[in-house]
Structures are given as structure tokens and as C-alpha cells.
Design a protein around this motif. Sequence first.
Motif, PDB file in Angstrom:
ATOM      1  N   ASP A   1     -41.900 -71.328 115.221  1.00  0.00           N
ATOM      2  CA  ASP A   1     -42.499 -72.621 115.557  1.00  0.00           C
ATOM      3  C   ASP A   1     -43.978 -72.716 115.204  1.00  0.00           C
ATOM      4  N   GLY A   2     -44.564 -71.617 114.730  1.00  0.00           N
ATOM      5  CA  GLY A   2     -45.966 -71.645 114.330  1.00  0.00           C
ATOM      6  C   GLY A   2     -46.937 -71.628 115.497  1.00  0.00           C
ATOM      7  N   CYS A   3     -46.516 -71.094 116.629  1.00  0.00           N
ATOM      8  CA  CYS A   3     -47.384 -71.083 117.813  1.00  0.00           C
ATOM      9  C   CYS A   3     -48.518 -70.067 117.674  1.00  0.00           C
ATOM     10  N   ALA A   4     -48.305 -69.008 116.906  1.00  0.00           N
ATOM     11  CA  ALA A   4     -49.269 -67.923 116.685  1.00  0.00           C
ATOM     12  C   ALA A   4     -49.487 -67.063 117.924  1.00  0.00           C
ATOM     13  N   LYS A   5     -48.627 -67.181 118.918  1.00  0.00           N
ATOM     14  CA  LYS A   5     -48.762 -66.313 120.100  1.00  0.00           C
ATOM     15  C   LYS A   5     -48.470 -64.860 119.754  1.00  0.00           C
TER      16      LYS A   5
ATOM     17  N   ASN B   1     -55.116 -73.960 112.093  1.00  0.00           N
ATOM     18  CA  ASN B   1     -53.764 -74.235 111.582  1.00  0.00           C
ATOM     19  C   ASN B   1     -52.697 -73.280 112.104  1.00  0.00           C
ATOM     20  N   CYS B   2     -53.099 -72.261 112.860  1.00  0.00           N
ATOM     21  CA  CYS B   2     -52.169 -71.250 113.378  1.00  0.00           C
ATOM     22  C   CYS B   2     -51.420 -70.538 112.253  1.00  0.00           C
ATOM     23  N   ASN B   3     -52.126 -70.264 111.178  1.00  0.00           N
ATOM     24  CA  ASN B   3     -51.558 -69.535 110.045  1.00  0.00           C
ATOM     25  C   ASN B   3     -52.361 -68.278 109.786  1.00  0.00           C
ATOM     26  N   CYS B   4     -51.704 -67.288 109.236  1.00  0.00           N
ATOM     27  CA  CYS B   4     -52.382 -66.057 108.841  1.00  0.00           C
ATOM     28  C   CYS B   4     -53.080 -66.300 107.507  1.00  0.00           C
ATOM     29  N   THR B   5     -54.366 -65.972 107.439  1.00  0.00           N
ATOM     30  CA  THR B   5     -55.110 -66.148 106.192  1.00  0.00           C
ATOM     31  C   THR B   5     -54.819 -65.031 105.194  1.00  0.00           C
ATOM     32  N   GLU B   6     -54.150 -63.979 105.660  1.00  0.00           N
ATOM     33  CA  GLU B   6     -53.826 -62.834 104.801  1.00  0.00           C
ATOM     34  C   GLU B   6     -52.347 -62.475 104.918  1.00  0.00           C
ATOM     35  N   TYR B   7     -51.492 -63.478 104.979  1.00  0.00           N
ATOM     36  CA  TYR B   7     -50.071 -63.263 105.256  1.00  0.00           C
ATOM     37  C   TYR B   7     -49.433 -62.206 104.347  1.00  0.00           C
ATOM     38  N   LYS B   8     -49.672 -62.289 103.054  1.00  0.00           N
ATOM     39  CA  LYS B   8     -49.033 -61.359 102.123  1.00  0.00           C
ATOM     40  C   LYS B   8     -49.562 -59.935 102.259  1.00  0.00           C
TER      41      LYS B   8
ATOM     42  N   SER C   1     -37.741 -81.666 117.335  1.00  0.00           N
ATOM     43  CA  SER C   1     -38.606 -82.856 117.324  1.00  0.00           C
ATOM     44  C   SER C   1     -38.745 -83.474 115.944  1.00  0.00           C
ATOM     45  N   GLY C   2     -38.547 -82.650 114.902  1.00  0.00           N
ATOM     46  CA  GLY C   2     -38.698 -83.150 113.540  1.00  0.00           C
ATOM     47  C   GLY C   2     -40.120 -83.056 113.010  1.00  0.00           C
ATOM     48  N   SER C   3     -41.044 -82.524 113.818  1.00  0.00           N
ATOM     49  CA  SER C   3     -42.437 -82.427 113.392  1.00  0.00           C
ATOM     50  C   SER C   3     -43.046 -81.087 113.788  1.00  0.00           C
ATOM     51  N   ARG C   4     -43.723 -80.464 112.859  1.00  0.00           N
ATOM     52  CA  ARG C   4     -44.406 -79.198 113.143  1.00  0.00           C
ATOM     53  C   ARG C   4     -45.671 -79.416 113.970  1.00  0.00           C
ATOM     54  N   GLN C   5     -46.059 -80.645 114.183  1.00  0.00           N
ATOM     55  CA  GLN C   5     -47.251 -80.936 114.986  1.00  0.00           C
ATOM     56  C   GLN C   5     -46.945 -81.050 116.478  1.00  0.00           C
ATOM     57  N   THR C   6     -45.683 -81.217 116.824  1.00  0.00           N
ATOM     58  CA  THR C   6     -45.313 -81.414 118.228  1.00  0.00           C
ATOM     59  C   THR C   6     -45.735 -80.235 119.092  1.00  0.00           C
ATOM     60  N   ILE C   7     -45.615 -79.030 118.591  1.00  0.00           N
ATOM     61  CA  ILE C   7     -45.994 -77.851 119.365  1.00  0.00           C
ATOM     62  C   ILE C   7     -47.471 -77.899 119.754  1.00  0.00           C
TER      63      ILE C   7
ATOM     64  N   LYS D   1     -49.268 -80.739 119.927  1.00  0.00           N
ATOM     65  CA  LYS D   1     -49.418 -81.895 120.818  1.00  0.00           C
ATOM     66  C   LYS D   1     -49.111 -81.508 122.264  1.00  0.00           C
ATOM     67  N   TYR D   2     -48.103 -80.668 122.455  1.00  0.00           N
ATOM     68  CA  TYR D   2     -47.704 -80.246 123.801  1.00  0.00           C
ATOM     69  C   TYR D   2     -48.465 -78.995 124.265  1.00  0.00           C
ATOM     70  N   ASN D   3     -49.447 -78.577 123.476  1.00  0.00           N
ATOM     71  CA  ASN D   3     -50.332 -77.461 123.825  1.00  0.00           C
ATOM     72  C   ASN D   3     -49.586 -76.134 124.027  1.00  0.00           C
ATOM     73  N   HIS D   4     -48.615 -75.866 123.164  1.00  0.00           N
ATOM     74  CA  HIS D   4     -47.871 -74.609 123.243  1.00  0.00           C
ATOM     75  C   HIS D   4     -48.226 -73.661 122.100  1.00  0.00           C
ATOM     76  N   SER D   5     -49.339 -73.919 121.434  1.00  0.00           N
ATOM     77  CA  SER D   5     -49.753 -73.042 120.338  1.00  0.00           C
ATOM     78  C   SER D   5     -51.136 -72.477 120.616  1.00  0.00           C
ATOM     79  N   MET D   6     -51.573 -71.623 119.736  1.00  0.00           N
ATOM     80  CA  MET D   6     -52.906 -71.028 119.848  1.00  0.00           C
ATOM     81  C   MET D   6     -53.954 -71.826 119.076  1.00  0.00           C
ATOM     82  N   ARG D   7     -53.631 -73.039 118.694  1.00  0.00           N
ATOM     83  CA  ARG D   7     -54.595 -73.865 117.968  1.00  0.00           C
ATOM     84  C   ARG D   7     -55.890 -73.986 118.773  1.00  0.00           C
ATOM     85  N   LYS D   8     -56.979 -73.623 118.109  1.00  0.00           N
ATOM     86  CA  LYS D   8     -58.332 -73.705 118.672  1.00  0.00           C
ATOM     87  C   LYS D   8     -58.514 -72.848 119.921  1.00  0.00           C
ATOM     88  N   LYS D   9     -57.712 -71.798 120.049  1.00  0.00           N
ATOM     89  CA  LYS D   9     -57.793 -70.908 121.208  1.00  0.00           C
ATOM     90  C   LYS D   9     -57.984 -69.469 120.737  1.00  0.00           C
TER      91      LYS D   9
END
Length: 148
Positions: free
Chosen positions: A27-31, A59-66, A112-118, A120-128
Motif C-alpha cells: 500500500d506504500g505506507c513505508a512503515k 512520497n513514501c518511496n525508497c530513493t535507492e530501491y534498486k 479505494s482505487g487510489s494510491r492517495q487514500t492511504i 488521506k486517512y493518515n496511515h502512511s509515513m508521509r511527512k513523518k
Amino acid sequence: MTKKEKPFWETKTLKEMSKDEWESLCDGCAKCCLHKLEDEDTGEVFYTEMVCRYLDRENCNCTEYKRRQELVPHCVWLTPDDVEEFHWLPSTCAYRLVHEGKPLPKWHHLRSGSRQTIHKYNHSMRKKGIPDDKIPEEEWEDHIIWIE
């Protein structure tokens, strides 16, 4: 999909899923990018607010994923063969939920059909979180947090 037809995550085990199905569960939460401490006596896992320095907290993405395994040898790399060890994943993680036979939350993008919903509902590490190179590791115990 018809009303009677169930989605793949309700009909397949994690080991039965295709690579694309498996990857889509994230889900891209990055927890999983949070550093965890384990009590050696009890095996209990505690999350800290320390995040991997390579996490893009916007963005809750790894900048060095590979290169993540090369740069961070203990970086999490989930596979279907590891399902018995998923107890340390957050209770909201789709991999853990599917393994435990539980439904995905309404904010999960597959529902939900959207990767932004997580976010919106504050279940990710965005800005944390605090990047792990900002505080010495011996002080991480002072940064234990509760994670759902």
C-alpha cells in the motif's frame, strides 16, 4: 469483476499470487522503513520513529530501491516464503492481513482505487519520521512509537 467474483487477495494465498499481484498488495505506507527494536527476551517488536535515510518522506518511496540491499543490508525484502515471519509487520499491512485471512482496509488502493487514500486517512509515513542518520543508534530506544 462481477459482484459474485472475489478479488485475487481474497481467493489466493500469498504463495499463489503472481509477481504483479504480490507487488500490488503493497500500500506504500513505508512503515516497513521504520527501524524496529526487538526485545531479546520476549521477541516483542517495537517500532521507532527512525526511518531509513533513503526514504523519500514526501512520497513514501525508497530513493535507492534498486541498491537498497547493497546500501542497507538488513533492509526488508518481503517474499511469499517469509509469511510465517510477518508478525512484525504493522497490523494494517496487506501482506500480513492476507496471510491472516483478514480483509484489506477501505483505504487500501486495491479497494479505494487510489494510491492517495492511504495518505488521506493518515496511515502512511508521509511527512513523518526522523532519518536514521540524524540520531545515534544508541538513542533510538528513546524514540519508540506505537504503530497500528
